[in-house]
Design a protein around this motif. Structure first.
Motif, PDB file in Angstrom:
ATOM      1  N   SER A   1      49.006  78.750  20.169  1.00 50.14           N
ATOM      2  CA  SER A   1      48.073  79.870  20.340  1.00 50.14           C
ATOM      3  C   SER A   1      48.728  80.931  21.201  1.00 50.14           C
ATOM      4  CB  SER A   1      46.792  79.405  21.037  1.00 50.14           C
ATOM      5  OG  SER A   1      46.151  78.381  20.310  1.00 50.14           O
ATOM      6  N   ILE A   2      48.477  82.176  20.842  1.00 47.87           N
ATOM      7  CA  ILE A   2      48.960  83.290  21.661  1.00 47.87           C
ATOM      8  C   ILE A   2      47.795  84.222  21.929  1.00 47.87           C
ATOM      9  CG2 ILE A   2      50.555  85.221  21.853  1.00 47.87           C
ATOM     10  CD1 ILE A   2      52.424  83.777  19.930  1.00 47.87           C
ATOM     11  N   ILE A   3      47.470  84.377  23.183  1.00 49.56           N
ATOM     12  CA  ILE A   3      46.377  85.261  23.591  1.00 49.56           C
ATOM     13  C   ILE A   3      47.002  86.431  24.336  1.00 49.56           C
ATOM     14  CG2 ILE A   3      44.234  85.451  24.896  1.00 49.56           C
ATOM     15  CD1 ILE A   3      43.938  82.398  24.572  1.00 49.56           C
ATOM     16  N   ASN A   4      46.617  87.625  23.949  1.00 52.29           N
ATOM     17  CA  ASN A   4      47.238  88.828  24.493  1.00 52.29           C
ATOM     18  C   ASN A   4      46.321  89.594  25.425  1.00 52.29           C
ATOM     19  OD1 ASN A   4      49.782  88.729  22.996  1.00 52.29           O
ATOM     20  ND2 ASN A   4      48.485  89.026  21.201  1.00 52.29           N
ATOM     21  N   CYS A   5      46.957  90.370  26.271  1.00 55.04           N
ATOM     22  CA  CYS A   5      46.211  91.175  27.235  1.00 55.04           C
ATOM     23  C   CYS A   5      47.014  92.424  27.557  1.00 55.04           C
ATOM     24  CB  CYS A   5      45.960  90.349  28.497  1.00 55.04           C
ATOM     25  SG  CYS A   5      45.116  91.213  29.814  1.00 55.04           S
ATOM     26  N   ALA A   6      46.329  93.555  27.635  1.00 52.75           N
ATOM     27  CA  ALA A   6      46.959  94.797  28.061  1.00 52.75           C
ATOM     28  C   ALA A   6      46.381  95.188  29.409  1.00 52.75           C
ATOM     29  CB  ALA A   6      46.709  95.899  27.036  1.00 52.75           C
TER      30      ALA A   6
ATOM     31  N   LEU B   1      50.604  91.395  28.728  1.00 53.18           N
ATOM     32  CA  LEU B   1      50.608  90.035  29.254  1.00 53.18           C
ATOM     33  C   LEU B   1      50.157  89.107  28.132  1.00 53.18           C
ATOM     34  CD1 LEU B   1      50.718  88.485  32.110  1.00 53.18           C
ATOM     35  CD2 LEU B   1      48.234  88.771  32.092  1.00 53.18           C
ATOM     36  N   SER B   2      50.806  87.964  27.999  1.00 56.28           N
ATOM     37  CA  SER B   2      50.354  87.019  26.988  1.00 56.28           C
ATOM     38  C   SER B   2      50.347  85.599  27.539  1.00 56.28           C
ATOM     39  CB  SER B   2      51.236  87.090  25.731  1.00 56.28           C
ATOM     40  OG  SER B   2      52.523  86.576  26.003  1.00 56.28           O
ATOM     41  N   LEU B   3      49.479  84.796  26.943  1.00 55.33           N
ATOM     42  CA  LEU B   3      49.391  83.373  27.265  1.00 55.33           C
ATOM     43  C   LEU B   3      49.680  82.603  25.992  1.00 55.33           C
ATOM     44  CD1 LEU B   3      48.575  81.096  29.301  1.00 55.33           C
ATOM     45  CD2 LEU B   3      46.291  81.233  28.290  1.00 55.33           C
ATOM     46  N   GLN B   4      50.668  81.755  26.047  1.00 51.39           N
ATOM     47  CA  GLN B   4      50.997  80.917  24.910  1.00 51.39           C
ATOM     48  C   GLN B   4      50.618  79.479  25.237  1.00 51.39           C
ATOM     49  OE1 GLN B   4      55.121  81.538  23.929  1.00 51.39           O
ATOM     50  NE2 GLN B   4      54.880  83.752  23.730  1.00 51.39           N
ATOM     51  N   ILE B   5      49.867  78.870  24.326  1.00 51.53           N
ATOM     52  CA  ILE B   5      49.478  77.468  24.476  1.00 51.53           C
ATOM     53  C   ILE B   5      50.150  76.695  23.365  1.00 51.53           C
ATOM     54  CG2 ILE B   5      47.558  75.835  24.606  1.00 51.53           C
ATOM     55  CD1 ILE B   5      45.723  78.200  25.306  1.00 51.53           C
ATOM     56  N   ALA B   6      50.945  75.730  23.726  1.00 52.24           N
ATOM     57  CA  ALA B   6      51.660  74.936  22.731  1.00 52.24           C
ATOM     58  C   ALA B   6      50.790  73.793  22.227  1.00 52.24           C
ATOM     59  CB  ALA B   6      52.941  74.377  23.336  1.00 52.24           C
ATOM     60  N   ALA B   7      50.925  73.506  20.933  1.00 52.31           N
ATOM     61  CA  ALA B   7      50.235  72.367  20.323  1.00 52.31           C
ATOM     62  C   ALA B   7      48.760  72.345  20.710  1.00 52.31           C
ATOM     63  CB  ALA B   7      50.924  71.060  20.725  1.00 52.31           C
TER      64      ALA B   7
ATOM     65  N   ASN C   1      57.118  90.657  39.519  1.00 54.84           N
ATOM     66  CA  ASN C   1      58.570  90.827  39.426  1.00 54.84           C
ATOM     67  C   ASN C   1      59.224  89.777  38.513  1.00 54.84           C
ATOM     68  OD1 ASN C   1      58.320  88.591  41.022  1.00 54.84           O
ATOM     69  ND2 ASN C   1      59.606  89.356  42.689  1.00 54.84           N
ATOM     70  N   MET C   2      58.384  89.015  37.826  1.00 54.21           N
ATOM     71  CA  MET C   2      58.875  88.018  36.875  1.00 54.21           C
ATOM     72  C   MET C   2      58.485  88.439  35.470  1.00 54.21           C
ATOM     73  SD  MET C   2      57.646  84.635  38.980  1.00 54.21           S
ATOM     74  CE  MET C   2      58.270  83.489  37.748  1.00 54.21           C
ATOM     75  N   ASP C   3      59.170  87.865  34.463  1.00 47.25           N
ATOM     76  CA  ASP C   3      58.778  88.167  33.090  1.00 47.25           C
ATOM     77  C   ASP C   3      58.332  86.927  32.323  1.00 47.25           C
ATOM     78  OD1 ASP C   3      62.257  88.817  32.226  1.00 47.25           O
ATOM     79  OD2 ASP C   3      61.207  86.950  32.653  1.00 47.25           O
ATOM     80  N   LYS C   4      58.554  85.758  32.893  1.00 46.54           N
ATOM     81  CA  LYS C   4      58.150  84.541  32.200  1.00 46.54           C
ATOM     82  C   LYS C   4      57.908  83.441  33.219  1.00 46.54           C
ATOM     83  CE  LYS C   4      59.789  81.307  28.626  1.00 46.54           C
ATOM     84  NZ  LYS C   4      60.901  81.007  27.671  1.00 46.54           N
ATOM     85  N   ARG C   5      56.886  82.652  32.920  1.00 43.84           N
ATOM     86  CA  ARG C   5      56.633  81.480  33.748  1.00 43.84           C
ATOM     87  C   ARG C   5      56.027  80.400  32.874  1.00 43.84           C
ATOM     88  NH1 ARG C   5      52.853  80.470  39.076  1.00 43.84           N
ATOM     89  NH2 ARG C   5      54.056  78.700  39.834  1.00 43.84           N
ATOM     90  N   GLN C   6      56.486  79.186  33.077  1.00 45.21           N
ATOM     91  CA  GLN C   6      56.013  78.082  32.233  1.00 45.21           C
ATOM     92  C   GLN C   6      55.272  77.059  33.048  1.00 45.21           C
ATOM     93  OE1 GLN C   6      59.928  77.267  30.234  1.00 45.21           O
ATOM     94  NE2 GLN C   6      58.649  77.290  28.392  1.00 45.21           N
TER      95      GLN C   6
ATOM     96  N   LEU D   1      55.225  88.372  30.709  1.00 39.05           N
ATOM     97  CA  LEU D   1      54.827  89.672  31.256  1.00 39.05           C
ATOM     98  C   LEU D   1      55.846  90.714  30.826  1.00 39.05           C
ATOM     99  CD1 LEU D   1      53.039  91.408  33.120  1.00 39.05           C
ATOM    100  CD2 LEU D   1      54.501  90.680  35.036  1.00 39.05           C
ATOM    101  N   ASN D   2      55.375  91.724  30.137  1.00 40.09           N
ATOM    102  CA  ASN D   2      56.231  92.831  29.716  1.00 40.09           C
ATOM    103  C   ASN D   2      55.750  94.087  30.428  1.00 40.09           C
ATOM    104  OD1 ASN D   2      57.485  94.997  28.409  1.00 40.09           O
ATOM    105  ND2 ASN D   2      57.610  93.901  26.478  1.00 40.09           N
ATOM    106  N   LYS D   3      56.425  94.417  31.505  1.00 49.02           N
ATOM    107  CA  LYS D   3      55.985  95.548  32.320  1.00 49.02           C
ATOM    108  C   LYS D   3      56.237  96.881  31.639  1.00 49.02           C
ATOM    109  CE  LYS D   3      58.346  93.776  35.721  1.00 49.02           C
ATOM    110  NZ  LYS D   3      58.455  92.378  35.246  1.00 49.02           N
ATOM    111  N   THR D   4      57.199  96.924  30.732  1.00 46.31           N
ATOM    112  CA  THR D   4      57.513  98.165  30.045  1.00 46.31           C
ATOM    113  C   THR D   4      56.316  98.665  29.243  1.00 46.31           C
ATOM    114  OG1 THR D   4      59.831  97.518  29.889  1.00 46.31           O
ATOM    115  CG2 THR D   4      59.085  99.283  28.427  1.00 46.31           C
TER     116      THR D   4
END
Lengths: 110, 115
Positions: free
Chosen positions: A19-24, A73-79, A53-58, A66-69
């Motif tokens: 699942s990928i949930i997005n946020c602006a 912001l997105s949340l990925q849920i595996a399986a 100041n980070m772009d990815k965290r697991q 996190l794409n600051k450009t």
């Protein structure tokens, strides 16, 4: 104005798929961005956060990007599992407060 | 259970009545927050405490609302002369002391219905 919001109100995903949930967001001054999960009848539950100041965290089965450009912001849920069915909120910190977006409801299809 | 607890879980009242909600934070959490959540929306910040001191109140918190945390532990939120627009879920959260962001842990909420 400054706000945190989500692209889609509802997302349906097949059990076992990712699942990928997005946020602006629009406030570039936020220090942290956070994802919360809220199940029916319960308060929001912290899932994962990411410092600006980070772009990815697991985490466990979850990844936040996190794409600051493009202020995205997105949340990925595996399986994805049936227990992942809930409303997901992105949020940002601002002056010791947490500002929530509107939420995306995640439906798990059997 | 060592999480945040809230009482009551549900409250139905008539317009014009006063209601009071209680929040017990996680032990030794210095910060306590109140939020309001309406259907389909994310929680909205109302106010927060650092120990017994109320540090900030949102513009959403009209003069009919008052919150206290007299001993720096549990907190109460009172709504006087309730209106139908006050119907919502009232959430409490707590976090450890800190001058920077700390993860907030939410209680189950009190659902208020004003008839």
């Amino acid at each position: 104005g400054e706000s945190v919001g989500l692209h889609l109100p509802t997302l349906s995903v097949q059990e076992g798929d990712n699942s990928i949930i997005n946020c602006a967001y629009s406030n570039s001054a936020s220090d942290y961005f956070i994802w919360y999960k809220q199940e029916s009848g319960k308060g929001p539950q912290f899932i994962i956060d990411i410092r600006s100041n980070m772009d990815k965290r697991q985490g466990q089965r979850v990844t936040v990007l996190l794409n600051k450009t493009v202020k995205h912001l997105s949340l990925q849920i595996a399986a994805t599992q049936p227990g992942d069915s809930a409303v997901y909120f992105c949020a940002e910190t601002r002056d010791d407060k947490i500002i929530f977006g509107k939420g995306t409801r995640l439906h798990i299809l059997p | 259970d060592t999480g945040v607890s809230q009482n009551p879980r549900h409250k139905i009242t008539k317009r014009g009545q006063n209601v009071t909600f209680r929040c017990d934070p996680i032990s030794e959490h210095n910060r306590l927050y109140w939020y309001r959540q309406t259907l389909g929306q994310g929680p909205e910040f109302l106010t927060y405490f650092q120990n017994e001191a109320q540090l900030e109140k949102s513009r959403l918190l009209s003069d009919r609302f008052s919150a206290e945390r007299p001993k720096g532990s549990f907190s109460t939120l009172e709504i006087q002369r309730t209106e139908q627009g006050d119907s919502a879920m009232y959430l409490c959260a707590s976090s450890p002391r800190g001058t920077t962001y700390e993860t907030q842990y939410f209680g189950p909420g009190t659902r208020l219905l004003v008839l």
